[in-house]
Design a protein around this motif. Structure first.
Motif, PDB file in Angstrom:
ATOM      1  N   GLU A 258     -17.494  -6.867 -21.234  1.00 55.51           N
ATOM      2  CA  GLU A 258     -17.460  -8.315 -21.030  1.00 55.51           C
ATOM      3  C   GLU A 258     -16.715  -8.744 -19.763  1.00 55.51           C
ATOM      4  N   PRO A 259     -15.558  -8.144 -19.428  1.00 54.22           N
ATOM      5  CA  PRO A 259     -14.883  -8.574 -18.199  1.00 54.22           C
ATOM      6  C   PRO A 259     -15.774  -8.438 -16.958  1.00 54.22           C
ATOM      7  N   SER A 260     -16.531  -7.350 -16.870  1.00 59.57           N
ATOM      8  CA  SER A 260     -17.406  -7.150 -15.710  1.00 59.57           C
ATOM      9  C   SER A 260     -18.545  -8.170 -15.697  1.00 59.57           C
ATOM     10  N   LEU A 261     -19.104  -8.478 -16.873  1.00 62.81           N
ATOM     11  CA  LEU A 261     -20.172  -9.472 -16.926  1.00 62.81           C
ATOM     12  C   LEU A 261     -19.656 -10.846 -16.515  1.00 62.81           C
ATOM     13  N   VAL A 262     -18.462 -11.179 -16.948  1.00 61.52           N
ATOM     14  CA  VAL A 262     -17.864 -12.463 -16.556  1.00 61.52           C
ATOM     15  C   VAL A 262     -17.670 -12.512 -15.044  1.00 61.52           C
ATOM     16  N   ASP A 263     -17.194 -11.415 -14.462  1.00 62.30           N
ATOM     17  CA  ASP A 263     -16.992 -11.359 -13.011  1.00 62.30           C
ATOM     18  C   ASP A 263     -18.311 -11.538 -12.261  1.00 62.30           C
ATOM     19  N   LEU A 264     -19.408 -11.078 -12.851  1.00 62.08           N
ATOM     20  CA  LEU A 264     -20.727 -11.192 -12.228  1.00 62.08           C
ATOM     21  C   LEU A 264     -21.365 -12.561 -12.469  1.00 62.08           C
ATOM     22  N   GLY A 265     -20.726 -13.386 -13.301  1.00 61.44           N
ATOM     23  CA  GLY A 265     -21.261 -14.719 -13.543  1.00 61.44           C
ATOM     24  C   GLY A 265     -22.154 -14.832 -14.759  1.00 61.44           C
ATOM     25  N   TYR A 266     -21.992 -13.891 -15.709  1.00 66.49           N
ATOM     26  CA  TYR A 266     -22.820 -13.921 -16.916  1.00 66.49           C
ATOM     27  C   TYR A 266     -21.976 -14.201 -18.152  1.00 66.49           C
ATOM     28  N   ASP A 267     -22.639 -14.724 -19.154  1.00 69.90           N
ATOM     29  CA  ASP A 267     -21.997 -15.074 -20.414  1.00 69.90           C
ATOM     30  C   ASP A 267     -22.632 -14.224 -21.509  1.00 69.90           C
ATOM     31  N   LEU A 268     -21.855 -13.375 -22.155  1.00 70.54           N
ATOM     32  CA  LEU A 268     -22.357 -12.515 -23.217  1.00 70.54           C
ATOM     33  C   LEU A 268     -22.548 -13.336 -24.492  1.00 70.54           C
ATOM     34  N   VAL A 269     -23.780 -13.385 -24.983  1.00 65.58           N
ATOM     35  CA  VAL A 269     -24.109 -14.198 -26.154  1.00 65.58           C
ATOM     36  C   VAL A 269     -24.087 -13.359 -27.425  1.00 65.58           C
ATOM     37  N   ARG A 270     -24.644 -12.160 -27.357  1.00 67.24           N
ATOM     38  CA  ARG A 270     -24.680 -11.310 -28.548  1.00 67.24           C
ATOM     39  C   ARG A 270     -24.772  -9.856 -28.132  1.00 67.24           C
ATOM     40  N   LEU A 271     -24.167  -8.980 -28.924  1.00 64.89           N
ATOM     41  CA  LEU A 271     -24.309  -7.537 -28.736  1.00 64.89           C
ATOM     42  C   LEU A 271     -24.471  -6.891 -30.104  1.00 64.89           C
ATOM     43  N   SER A 272     -25.481  -6.031 -30.206  1.00 64.71           N
ATOM     44  CA  SER A 272     -25.734  -5.304 -31.444  1.00 64.71           C
ATOM     45  C   SER A 272     -26.027  -3.853 -31.105  1.00 64.71           C
ATOM     46  N   VAL A 273     -25.599  -2.948 -31.980  1.00 62.45           N
ATOM     47  CA  VAL A 273     -25.961  -1.538 -31.866  1.00 62.45           C
ATOM     48  C   VAL A 273     -26.805  -1.196 -33.078  1.00 62.45           C
ATOM     49  N   LEU A 274     -28.062  -0.826 -32.830  1.00 67.62           N
ATOM     50  CA  LEU A 274     -29.018  -0.589 -33.907  1.00 67.62           C
ATOM     51  C   LEU A 274     -29.489   0.855 -33.886  1.00 67.62           C
ATOM     52  N   GLY A 275     -29.659   1.438 -35.067  1.00 72.71           N
ATOM     53  CA  GLY A 275     -30.169   2.795 -35.172  1.00 72.71           C
ATOM     54  C   GLY A 275     -29.063   3.834 -35.160  1.00 72.71           C
ATOM     55  N   ARG A 276     -29.418   5.053 -35.520  1.00 69.97           N
ATOM     56  CA  ARG A 276     -28.432   6.129 -35.626  1.00 69.97           C
ATOM     57  C   ARG A 276     -28.720   7.301 -34.695  1.00 69.97           C
ATOM     58  N   GLU A 277     -29.922   7.891 -34.789  1.00 71.26           N
ATOM     59  CA  GLU A 277     -30.210   9.072 -33.987  1.00 71.26           C
ATOM     60  C   GLU A 277     -30.136   8.769 -32.502  1.00 71.26           C
ATOM     61  N   THR A 278     -30.880   7.761 -32.066  1.00 77.52           N
ATOM     62  CA  THR A 278     -30.825   7.290 -30.681  1.00 77.52           C
ATOM     63  C   THR A 278     -30.569   5.789 -30.737  1.00 77.52           C
ATOM     64  N   PRO A 279     -29.319   5.378 -30.834  1.00 77.85           N
ATOM     65  CA  PRO A 279     -29.008   3.952 -31.012  1.00 77.85           C
ATOM     66  C   PRO A 279     -29.495   3.107 -29.835  1.00 77.85           C
TER      67      PRO A 279
END
Length: 207
Positions: free
Chosen positions: A20-41
């Motif tokens: 998130e700090p890097s995205l903020v520095d680039l001018g972006y706003d993180l809305v959602r993050l999800s990690v889905l799946g197990r073998e190859t998430p």
């Protein structure tokens, strides 16, 4: 940096703290993050520009490169994983406390974990926040207070008013009569770099 995205598990919270700090520095706003799946998430990232406007394909590329570089070093997920970046879109999910303030006056749907007044699903106009709870005026005219800790998912409903408000915010001239489409998702498969002394580092593939 502490994020205000709700309902992250431990791995997701760790990744958010890393990127998130890097995205903020680039001018972006993180809305959602999800990690889905197990073998190859799959790491799904939903973002917008800091001014609230929708991201483009080029923005997805920039976010993908920045996040991929960070996670290559921090390596929070062993083995192979895929990164997927997309815009939040106009009818976006309400994932943060500030979303309920920002989109007050617009129609939304929400679902909670535990029944409130005998129901788990609600539809109505967003009224803002009070004491850590989202306020909605329901279709029947009543009001409900939804504790943010109990909100399983919530998102805006696409309406003419929402489209017009989004168009005005982005400085689009003329009447906003057509639905804006979110930027295509950007997927980056990633192979976990080999540890020192355990062989060569495979290259990252992008398509």
């Amino acid at each position: 940096m502490d994020t205000d995205i709700l309902h992250l598990n431990a791995l997701e919270a760790r990744i958010v703290a890393q990127i998130e700090p890097s995205l903020v520095d680039l001018g972006y706003d993180l809305v959602r993050l999800s990690v889905l799946g197990r073998e190859t998430p799959t790491i799904q990232i939903m973002a917008d520009r800091a001014d609230g406007s929708l991201i483009s394909v080029e923005d997805c590329e920039q976010i993908s490169h920045a996040v991929g570089a960070i996670l290559d070093v921090d390596d929070p997920i062993p083995g192979a994983w895929t990164l997927e970046v997309s815009s939040a879109g106009i009818d976006r999910p309400l994932t943060r406390a500030k979303d309920w303030e920002r989109f007050a006056g617009h129609l939304a749907k929400a679902e909670v974990d535990l029944p409130i007044n005998g129901r788990k699903r609600f539809s109505g106009i967003v009224l803002g926040l009070r004491d850590g709870a989202a306020l909605m005026r329901l279709d029947d005219g009543g009001e409900v207070s939804l504790p943010l800790t109990e909100v399983r998912k919530a998102r805006l409903v696409l309406t003419d008013a929402l489209i017009e408000a989004s168009a005005a915010m982005m400085g689009i001239a003329g009447e906003a009569e057509e639905e804006e489409q979110p930027a295509p998702r950007r997927k980056v498969p990633k192979l976990n770099p080999a540890k020192p002394g355990k062989g060569s580092k495979p290259g990252r593939k992008t398509h």
